[in-house]
Each structure stands twice: as structure tokens, then as C-alpha cells.
Design a protein around this motif. Structure first.
Motif, PDB file in Angstrom:
ATOM      1  N   SER A  40       2.612  -6.915  -6.526  1.00 11.05           N
ATOM      2  CA  SER A  40       1.995  -6.643  -7.810  1.00 11.05           C
ATOM      3  C   SER A  40       1.935  -5.127  -7.934  1.00 11.05           C
ATOM      4  O   SER A  40       2.372  -4.422  -7.034  1.00 11.05           O
ATOM      5  N   TYR A  41       1.396  -4.635  -9.046  1.00 13.27           N
ATOM      6  CA  TYR A  41       1.283  -3.188  -9.157  1.00 13.27           C
ATOM      7  C   TYR A  41      -0.078  -2.799  -9.705  1.00 13.27           C
ATOM      8  O   TYR A  41      -0.748  -3.583 -10.357  1.00 13.27           O
ATOM      9  N   TYR A  42      -0.483  -1.587  -9.374  1.00 15.46           N
ATOM     10  CA  TYR A  42      -1.709  -1.046  -9.949  1.00 15.46           C
ATOM     11  C   TYR A  42      -1.356   0.216 -10.701  1.00 15.46           C
ATOM     12  O   TYR A  42      -0.525   0.996 -10.288  1.00 15.46           O
ATOM     13  N   GLY A  43      -1.969   0.382 -11.844  1.00 16.52           N
ATOM     14  CA  GLY A  43      -1.539   1.404 -12.789  1.00 16.52           C
ATOM     15  C   GLY A  43      -2.376   2.660 -12.806  1.00 16.52           C
ATOM     16  O   GLY A  43      -3.148   2.957 -11.888  1.00 16.52           O
ATOM     17  N   SER A  44      -2.238   3.378 -13.901  1.00 18.19           N
ATOM     18  CA  SER A  44      -2.811   4.712 -14.024  1.00 18.19           C
ATOM     19  C   SER A  44      -4.332   4.725 -14.131  1.00 18.19           C
ATOM     20  O   SER A  44      -4.939   5.783 -14.012  1.00 18.19           O
ATOM     21  N   ARG A  84      16.949  -4.880  -7.144  1.00 19.91           N
ATOM     22  CA  ARG A  84      16.666  -3.444  -7.176  1.00 19.91           C
ATOM     23  C   ARG A  84      15.850  -3.066  -5.955  1.00 19.91           C
ATOM     24  O   ARG A  84      15.011  -3.839  -5.503  1.00 19.91           O
ATOM     25  N   LYS A  85      16.101  -1.853  -5.428  1.00 25.69           N
ATOM     26  CA  LYS A  85      15.450  -1.398  -4.198  1.00 25.69           C
ATOM     27  C   LYS A  85      14.900   0.007  -4.387  1.00 25.69           C
ATOM     28  O   LYS A  85      15.448   0.786  -5.161  1.00 25.69           O
ATOM     29  N   THR A  86      13.874   0.325  -3.602  1.00 24.46           N
ATOM     30  CA  THR A  86      13.380   1.693  -3.528  1.00 24.46           C
ATOM     31  C   THR A  86      12.548   1.862  -2.261  1.00 24.46           C
ATOM     32  O   THR A  86      12.079   0.883  -1.681  1.00 24.46           O
ATOM     33  N   VAL A  87      12.387   3.102  -1.853  1.00 20.60           N
ATOM     34  CA  VAL A  87      11.589   3.442  -0.680  1.00 20.60           C
ATOM     35  C   VAL A  87      10.201   3.853  -1.141  1.00 20.60           C
ATOM     36  O   VAL A  87      10.070   4.636  -2.085  1.00 20.60           O
ATOM     37  N   VAL A  88       9.163   3.315  -0.501  1.00 17.23           N
ATOM     38  CA  VAL A  88       7.779   3.681  -0.818  1.00 17.23           C
ATOM     39  C   VAL A  88       7.021   3.956   0.474  1.00 17.23           C
ATOM     40  O   VAL A  88       7.441   3.548   1.554  1.00 17.23           O
ATOM     41  N   ARG A  89       5.893   4.646   0.338  1.00 11.33           N
ATOM     42  CA  ARG A  89       5.038   4.932   1.489  1.00 11.33           C
ATOM     43  C   ARG A  89       3.742   4.160   1.343  1.00 11.33           C
ATOM     44  O   ARG A  89       3.104   4.177   0.286  1.00 11.33           O
ATOM     45  N   ILE A  90       3.328   3.492   2.399  1.00  9.50           N
ATOM     46  CA  ILE A  90       2.065   2.760   2.415  1.00  9.50           C
ATOM     47  C   ILE A  90       0.948   3.776   2.660  1.00  9.50           C
ATOM     48  O   ILE A  90       0.921   4.413   3.712  1.00  9.50           O
ATOM     49  N   ASN A  91       0.054   3.927   1.682  1.00 10.04           N
ATOM     50  CA  ASN A  91      -1.034   4.890   1.846  1.00 10.04           C
ATOM     51  C   ASN A  91      -2.405   4.330   1.469  1.00 10.04           C
ATOM     52  O   ASN A  91      -3.371   5.052   1.380  1.00 10.04           O
ATOM     53  N   ASP A  92      -2.480   3.006   1.248  1.00 10.51           N
ATOM     54  CA  ASP A  92      -3.745   2.413   0.824  1.00 10.51           C
ATOM     55  C   ASP A  92      -3.836   0.968   1.314  1.00 10.51           C
ATOM     56  O   ASP A  92      -2.840   0.375   1.728  1.00 10.51           O
ATOM     57  N   ARG A  93      -5.042   0.438   1.275  1.00  9.78           N
ATOM     58  CA  ARG A  93      -5.301  -0.964   1.611  1.00  9.78           C
ATOM     59  C   ARG A  93      -5.768  -1.691   0.362  1.00  9.78           C
ATOM     60  O   ARG A  93      -6.373  -1.100  -0.531  1.00  9.78           O
ATOM     61  N   MET A  94      -5.517  -3.000   0.309  1.00 10.42           N
ATOM     62  CA  MET A  94      -5.937  -3.831  -0.814  1.00 10.42           C
ATOM     63  C   MET A  94      -7.290  -4.451  -0.505  1.00 10.42           C
ATOM     64  O   MET A  94      -7.788  -4.352   0.618  1.00 10.42           O
ATOM     65  N   ALA A  95      -7.851  -5.125  -1.502  1.00  9.25           N
ATOM     66  CA  ALA A  95      -9.100  -5.860  -1.294  1.00  9.25           C
ATOM     67  C   ALA A  95      -8.882  -6.916  -0.209  1.00  9.25           C
ATOM     68  O   ALA A  95      -7.779  -7.461  -0.068  1.00  9.25           O
ATOM     69  N   ALA A  96      -9.909  -7.208   0.550  1.00  6.31           N
ATOM     70  CA  ALA A  96      -9.792  -8.099   1.709  1.00  6.31           C
ATOM     71  C   ALA A  96      -9.248  -9.486   1.361  1.00  6.31           C
ATOM     72  O   ALA A  96      -8.493 -10.064   2.120  1.00  6.31           O
ATOM     73  N   GLY A  97      -9.580 -10.028   0.221  1.00  3.21           N
ATOM     74  CA  GLY A  97      -9.144 -11.380  -0.144  1.00  3.21           C
ATOM     75  C   GLY A  97      -7.772 -11.460  -0.775  1.00  3.21           C
ATOM     76  O   GLY A  97      -7.283 -12.544  -1.068  1.00  3.21           O
ATOM     77  N   ASN A  98      -7.111 -10.332  -0.983  1.00  2.00           N
ATOM     78  CA  ASN A  98      -5.813 -10.309  -1.640  1.00  2.00           C
ATOM     79  C   ASN A  98      -4.741 -10.890  -0.722  1.00  2.00           C
ATOM     80  O   ASN A  98      -4.544 -10.414   0.382  1.00  2.00           O
ATOM     81  N   LYS A  99      -4.056 -11.930  -1.176  1.00  2.00           N
ATOM     82  CA  LYS A  99      -3.036 -12.617  -0.373  1.00  2.00           C
ATOM     83  C   LYS A  99      -1.633 -12.061  -0.592  1.00  2.00           C
ATOM     84  O   LYS A  99      -0.682 -12.534   0.006  1.00  2.00           O
ATOM     85  N   ARG A 100      -1.489 -11.065  -1.452  1.00  2.00           N
ATOM     86  CA  ARG A 100      -0.161 -10.516  -1.713  1.00  2.00           C
ATOM     87  C   ARG A 100       0.281  -9.621  -0.571  1.00  2.00           C
ATOM     88  O   ARG A 100      -0.531  -9.078   0.165  1.00  2.00           O
ATOM     89  N   LEU A 101       1.581  -9.449  -0.462  1.00  2.00           N
ATOM     90  CA  LEU A 101       2.142  -8.607   0.591  1.00  2.00           C
ATOM     91  C   LEU A 101       1.923  -7.133   0.288  1.00  2.00           C
ATOM     92  O   LEU A 101       1.538  -6.359   1.166  1.00  2.00           O
ATOM     93  N   ILE A 102       2.160  -6.734  -0.961  1.00  2.00           N
ATOM     94  CA  ILE A 102       2.151  -5.309  -1.285  1.00  2.00           C
ATOM     95  C   ILE A 102       1.718  -5.118  -2.739  1.00  2.00           C
ATOM     96  O   ILE A 102       2.002  -5.952  -3.598  1.00  2.00           O
ATOM     97  N   ASP A 103       1.025  -4.033  -2.974  1.00  2.00           N
ATOM     98  CA  ASP A 103       0.574  -3.635  -4.300  1.00  2.00           C
ATOM     99  C   ASP A 103       1.151  -2.240  -4.529  1.00  2.00           C
ATOM    100  O   ASP A 103       0.733  -1.292  -3.873  1.00  2.00           O
ATOM    101  N   VAL A 104       2.137  -2.122  -5.404  1.00  2.00           N
ATOM    102  CA  VAL A 104       2.855  -0.859  -5.575  1.00  2.00           C
ATOM    103  C   VAL A 104       2.322  -0.077  -6.768  1.00  2.00           C
ATOM    104  O   VAL A 104       1.629  -0.620  -7.623  1.00  2.00           O
ATOM    105  N   SER A 105       2.658   1.200  -6.829  1.00  2.00           N
ATOM    106  CA  SER A 105       2.264   2.019  -7.978  1.00  2.00           C
ATOM    107  C   SER A 105       3.077   1.605  -9.198  1.00  2.00           C
ATOM    108  O   SER A 105       4.098   0.921  -9.099  1.00  2.00           O
ATOM    109  N   GLU A 106       2.625   2.048 -10.354  1.00  2.00           N
ATOM    110  CA  GLU A 106       3.307   1.698 -11.599  1.00  2.00           C
ATOM    111  C   GLU A 106       4.737   2.230 -11.629  1.00  2.00           C
ATOM    112  O   GLU A 106       5.644   1.572 -12.138  1.00  2.00           O
TER     113      GLU A 106
END
Length: 150
Positions: A40-44, A84-106
Motif C-alpha cells: 500500500s502507500y502513504y501520502g503527503s 514495474r520495478k524500483t529500488v526503495v529504502r526501508i526507513n520506517d515501521r508500520m502499525a503493529a496490526g498491519n498485515k501488509r508486507l510493505i507501505d511505500v511512499s506516494e
């Protein structure tokens, strides 16, 4: 009667396709360097807030949050719908109950082509430390900065 059954199966299939990806569990390959799951993604609206590693979040940078992937790790994210592919850096954690693999920037969601959709199935591959030395990561970060956030 057959039309009713076929119609019911079609409706059930559509409901499953729409709602199951958001609840999908993370799957890892045997080598534990490749993961499959939902992004999923989190925005501005989070701009300016501190991330777990102390960075200031900016939706225009290619960063992500994950509860499974190692902090400050560079990963290759592939959208399994359009490849489509891109390289990202993991720099944050999600809420404890979130079952998704990754939350990317917008910006990442735009690059991967799922911003309008909000969720997508992804493959995430850890980039080995020895390979990171081959990249000029400062240049990579600046190249991936997008000024066209609308």
C-alpha cells in the motif's frame, strides 16, 4: 438455474478478488531474501513526520515502511500486476496490526503504477550488502526524487 449458479460464482469470485489481497499474508521464499505480499502507500499528509530511523518523511522520496524487512535495507520492489520495478529504502515501521508486507511512499506508488488503485501484490527482494557498493546510493536517492507530486 445454471445461470443463477454461474452468476453467484462470478459475484463470489469478484468479491474474493477485491477483498482478499488486503488481507493476504506475507510469503517468503526459502532463501529469505525474496518476499511476496501486498503493498500500500502513504501520502503527503505524513510529510515532515519523523520515521522510525529518525529521517523526516517526504512522500517524494523512494522510501518505505515494513514490519518484516530489515531497517535501512535497500530492496527491489516489483509490482506483480504490471512488472514495474524500483529500488526503495526501508526507513520506517508500520502499525503493529498491519498485515501488509510493505507501505511505500506516494512517489514509489506512482512509479510502480498503483497509486490510483491503492493496493497491489508485490515481490520484494533484498539487495545484498556487497551489491550496494556497486551503486552510488546518494545519486540513486537524488535521481528517484520526484518533483511532479500533484
Amino acid at each position: 438455474m445454471y445461470r443463477t449458479i454461474s452468476f453467484s460464482i462470478c459475484i463470489f469470485s469478484c468479491v474474493v478478488c477485491v477483498f482478499v489481497p488486503a488481507q493476504a499474508q506475507v510469503h517468503a521464499d526459502k532463501d529469505s531474501t525474496t518476499y511476496y505480499g501486498v503493498a500500500s502507500y502513504y501520502g503527503s499528509r505524513f510529510n515532515g513526520q519523523l520515521t522510525t530511523n529518525g529521517d523526516t518523511f517526504d512522500a517524494r522520496y523512494f522510501t518505505a515502511a515494513s514490519n518484516i524487512l530489515p531497517m535501512d535495507q535497500y530492496v527491489l520492489v516489483t509490482n506483480l500486476r504490471n512488472r514495474r520495478k524500483t529500488v526503495v529504502r526501508i526507513n520506517d515501521r508500520m502499525a503493529a496490526g498491519n498485515k501488509r508486507l510493505i507501505d511505500v511512499s506516494e512517489a514509489v506508488a506512482r512509479r510502480l503504477g498503483f497509486r490510483a488503485r491503492g493496493l497491489t501484490r508485490v515481490k520484494v527482494q533484498l539487495i545484498p550488502a556487497w551489491m550496494i557498493n556497486w551503486f552510488d546510493l546518494a545519486a540513486l536517492d537524488s535521481m528517484q526524487h520526484t518533483d511532479d507530486m500533484k
